[in-house]
Design a protein around this motif. Structure first.
Motif, short mmCIF file in Angstrom:
data_model
loop_
_atom_site.label_atom_id
_atom_site.label_comp_id
_atom_site.label_asym_id
_atom_site.label_seq_id
_atom_site.Cartn_x
_atom_site.Cartn_y
_atom_site.Cartn_z
N ASN A 219 -12.48 1.59 4.71
CA ASN A 219 -12.42 3.05 4.87
C ASN A 219 -12.34 3.46 6.34
O ASN A 219 -11.66 4.44 6.68
N ILE A 220 -13.02 2.72 7.20
CA ILE A 220 -12.95 2.99 8.65
C ILE A 220 -11.51 2.85 9.12
O ILE A 220 -10.98 3.70 9.85
N LEU A 221 -10.86 1.76 8.69
CA LEU A 221 -9.48 1.49 9.10
C LEU A 221 -8.51 2.52 8.52
O LEU A 221 -7.61 3.02 9.21
N ILE A 222 -8.68 2.82 7.23
CA ILE A 222 -7.81 3.79 6.56
C ILE A 222 -7.91 5.16 7.23
O ILE A 222 -6.91 5.83 7.48
N ASN A 223 -9.15 5.57 7.51
CA ASN A 223 -9.37 6.87 8.13
C ASN A 223 -8.69 6.96 9.49
O ASN A 223 -8.04 7.96 9.82
N ARG B 120 0.85 2.29 6.71
CA ARG B 120 -0.06 1.19 7.03
C ARG B 120 -1.41 1.39 6.34
O ARG B 120 -2.05 0.42 5.93
N ALA B 121 -1.83 2.64 6.23
CA ALA B 121 -3.09 2.92 5.54
C ALA B 121 -3.00 2.52 4.07
O ALA B 121 -3.95 1.95 3.51
N ILE B 122 -1.86 2.80 3.46
CA ILE B 122 -1.65 2.41 2.05
C ILE B 122 -1.68 0.88 1.92
O ILE B 122 -2.26 0.34 0.97
N ILE C 222 -3.28 -1.23 3.75
CA ILE C 222 -4.69 -1.65 3.87
C ILE C 222 -5.41 -1.43 2.54
O ILE C 222 -6.15 -2.29 2.05
N MET C 223 -5.19 -0.25 1.95
CA MET C 223 -5.86 0.09 0.69
C MET C 223 -5.47 -0.88 -0.43
O MET C 223 -6.32 -1.31 -1.21
N GLU C 224 -4.18 -1.22 -0.48
CA GLU C 224 -3.70 -2.11 -1.55
C GLU C 224 -4.27 -3.53 -1.42
O GLU C 224 -4.31 -4.27 -2.39
N LYS C 225 -4.73 -3.89 -0.22
CA LYS C 225 -5.30 -5.23 -0.02
C LYS C 225 -6.79 -5.29 -0.37
O LYS C 225 -7.36 -6.38 -0.46
N MET C 226 -7.41 -4.14 -0.56
CA MET C 226 -8.85 -4.10 -0.81
C MET C 226 -9.30 -4.96 -1.99
O MET C 226 -10.28 -5.71 -1.88
N PRO C 227 -8.59 -4.92 -3.15
CA PRO C 227 -9.03 -5.74 -4.28
C PRO C 227 -9.04 -7.24 -3.99
O PRO C 227 -9.81 -7.99 -4.60
N GLU C 228 -8.19 -7.69 -3.06
CA GLU C 228 -8.16 -9.12 -2.69
C GLU C 228 -9.50 -9.58 -2.12
O GLU C 228 -9.83 -10.76 -2.15
N TYR C 229 -10.25 -8.62 -1.58
CA TYR C 229 -11.55 -8.93 -0.98
C TYR C 229 -12.71 -8.42 -1.84
O TYR C 229 -13.84 -8.28 -1.37
N GLY C 230 -12.39 -8.15 -3.09
CA GLY C 230 -13.43 -7.70 -4.01
C GLY C 230 -13.89 -6.28 -3.80
O GLY C 230 -14.99 -5.91 -4.22
N CYS C 231 -13.07 -5.48 -3.15
CA CYS C 231 -13.43 -4.09 -2.86
C CYS C 231 -12.56 -3.12 -3.66
O CYS C 231 -11.35 -3.28 -3.73
N THR C 232 -13.20 -2.12 -4.22
CA THR C 232 -12.48 -1.09 -4.98
C THR C 232 -12.46 0.20 -4.17
O THR C 232 -13.52 0.68 -3.75
N PRO C 233 -11.27 0.76 -3.94
CA PRO C 233 -11.20 2.02 -3.18
C PRO C 233 -12.03 3.11 -3.85
O PRO C 233 -12.06 3.21 -5.08
N PRO D 97 -8.70 10.54 2.99
CA PRO D 97 -7.90 10.60 4.23
C PRO D 97 -6.39 10.53 3.96
O PRO D 97 -5.61 11.21 4.64
N LEU D 98 -6.01 9.73 2.96
CA LEU D 98 -4.59 9.63 2.60
C LEU D 98 -4.08 10.98 2.08
O LEU D 98 -3.01 11.45 2.49
#
Length: 353
Positions: free
Chosen positions: A103-107, A117-119, A121-132, A139-140
């Motif tokens: 979220n820091i990076l997306i913001n 680029r923000a999108i 980053i968001m699309e990669k979140m599930p790869e690290y076990g994170c849900t937006p 911010p988007l």
């Protein structure tokens, strides 16, 4: 240590850290995080990075919170390249990013207008076990709205909901503000009408946004219906609500209705401010009833409401539009000489004359 950082600064907190160590009390990662946060807040980012790098030598490994503190400071100071390097180093060391990290990076990217680029980053979140979450999407949405890409904003609103992340009232208010700013008030009203069914109750600012939007495009009758609706839901309109409606009535030439509405405010326990008075005076001037607007100025002063710069410029423009451009210009010059109207504002008035 945290209290000392806030009250006396990091230098004093560092002395406490030394004392803590000298007494055999080993600092943990929370201790270091508090200090790093304090260093960053004092604008000493490079020192904070050095502190981060030295933590392992003191037998303490930085955690995701430590990295997030540094990342936030890097992004807030525009050091994106350093932020990317820190993220890569974080991953190399096996420190998994959290939702907050992303979220820091997306913001940051959205503030810079780098929505693509923000999108990514968001699309990669599930790869690290994170849900937006909503703080990832907001911010988007704000970015799309800022760039007037309303279709994309609505598209991501739907994507957000389809992924089980239901928009909050902040999200909807952002969208409604942008729609109304672009004159797309019918879509705004449609979204407003759906909020209750989506489990997201409108608040005062939600109604104020749509009421203002409707009032500015000549749909004050619909805005007045929303006024009744919000009252029916137990929401108390404020001076912003009423000023928007008065402005709308004035723009539509319904000056007598606007004045009656204005006087009704007293019975509602609402004290008009300069913006409220200005809304009525603007309507009178547009209707070429500047003499009544001048009387309204006198009434305004008698009620203890101090006129603003806009009050005078509205009246001067009204006088000019009545065919008295010379007199209006003389009055404008006098007000400029007295410092009542700024030179920049006067120049804008002259252009309109």
């Amino acid at each position: 240590i945290e209290a000392t950082c806030k009250e006396s600064g990091v230098e004093q907190a560092m002395k406490l850290l030394d004392e803590m160590r000298s007494k055999g009390c080993k600092p943990d990662v929370v201790t270091y995080n508090v200090l790093i946060n304090g260093i960053c807040k004092e604008g000493r980012l490079d020192e904070a990075i050095t502190f981060l790098n030295n933590m392992p030598s003191h037998g303490c490994q930085p955690n995701v919170i430590t990295h997030n503190i540094i990342l936030r400071s890097m992004c807030s100071t525009g050091r994106w390249v350093d932020a990317e390097k820190l993220l890569a180093e974080m991953l190399r060391k096996g420190c998994s990013p959290s939702v907050v990290t992303f979220n820091i990076l997306i913001n940051f990217l959205c503030r810079k207008g780098l929505l693509g680029r923000a999108i990514d980053i968001m699309e990669k979140m599930p790869e690290y076990g994170c849900t937006p979450n909503s703080s990832s999407y907001n911010p988007l949405l704000h970015g799309f709205c800022k760039e007037k890409k309303m279709e994309r904003a609505i598209e991501y609103l739907e994507i957000m909901a389809s992924r089980g992340c239901y928009p909050d009232i902040v999200t909807y208010n952002t969208l409604l503000t942008a729609l109304c700013r672009d004159g797309k008030v019918d879509i705004a009203v449609e979204i407003l009408n759906q909020l209750d069914s989506k489990g997201c109750s409108p608040v005062l600012i939600t109604y104020n946004t749509v009421i203002d939007g409707l009032s500015k495009v000549g749909k004050t009758d619909r805005a007045l219906k929303l006024l009744d609706e919000m009252r029916g839901k137990g929401l108390k309109p404020d001076i912003i609500t009423y000023s928007s409606l008065l402005g709308g009535l004035g723009r539509e030439g319904k000056v007598d209705e606007a004045i009656k509405f204005f006087h009704d405010l007293k019975g509602l326990g609402v004290r008009p401010n300069a913006i409220t008075y200005n809304s009525v005076m603007l309507g009178l001037c547009k209707a070429r009833q500047t003499d009544r607007a001048i009387d309204f100025l006198a009434y305004m002063v008698s009620k203890g409401c101090k006129p603003s710069e806009a009050t005078y410029t509205i009246l001067i423009e009204g006088i000019a539009h009545e065919g008295l451009a010379k007199e209006a210009l003389e009055l404008l010059n006098e007000l400029c000489a007295r410092g009542v109207v700024k030179k920049s504002s006067a120049e804008q008035v002259v252009v309109k004359m």
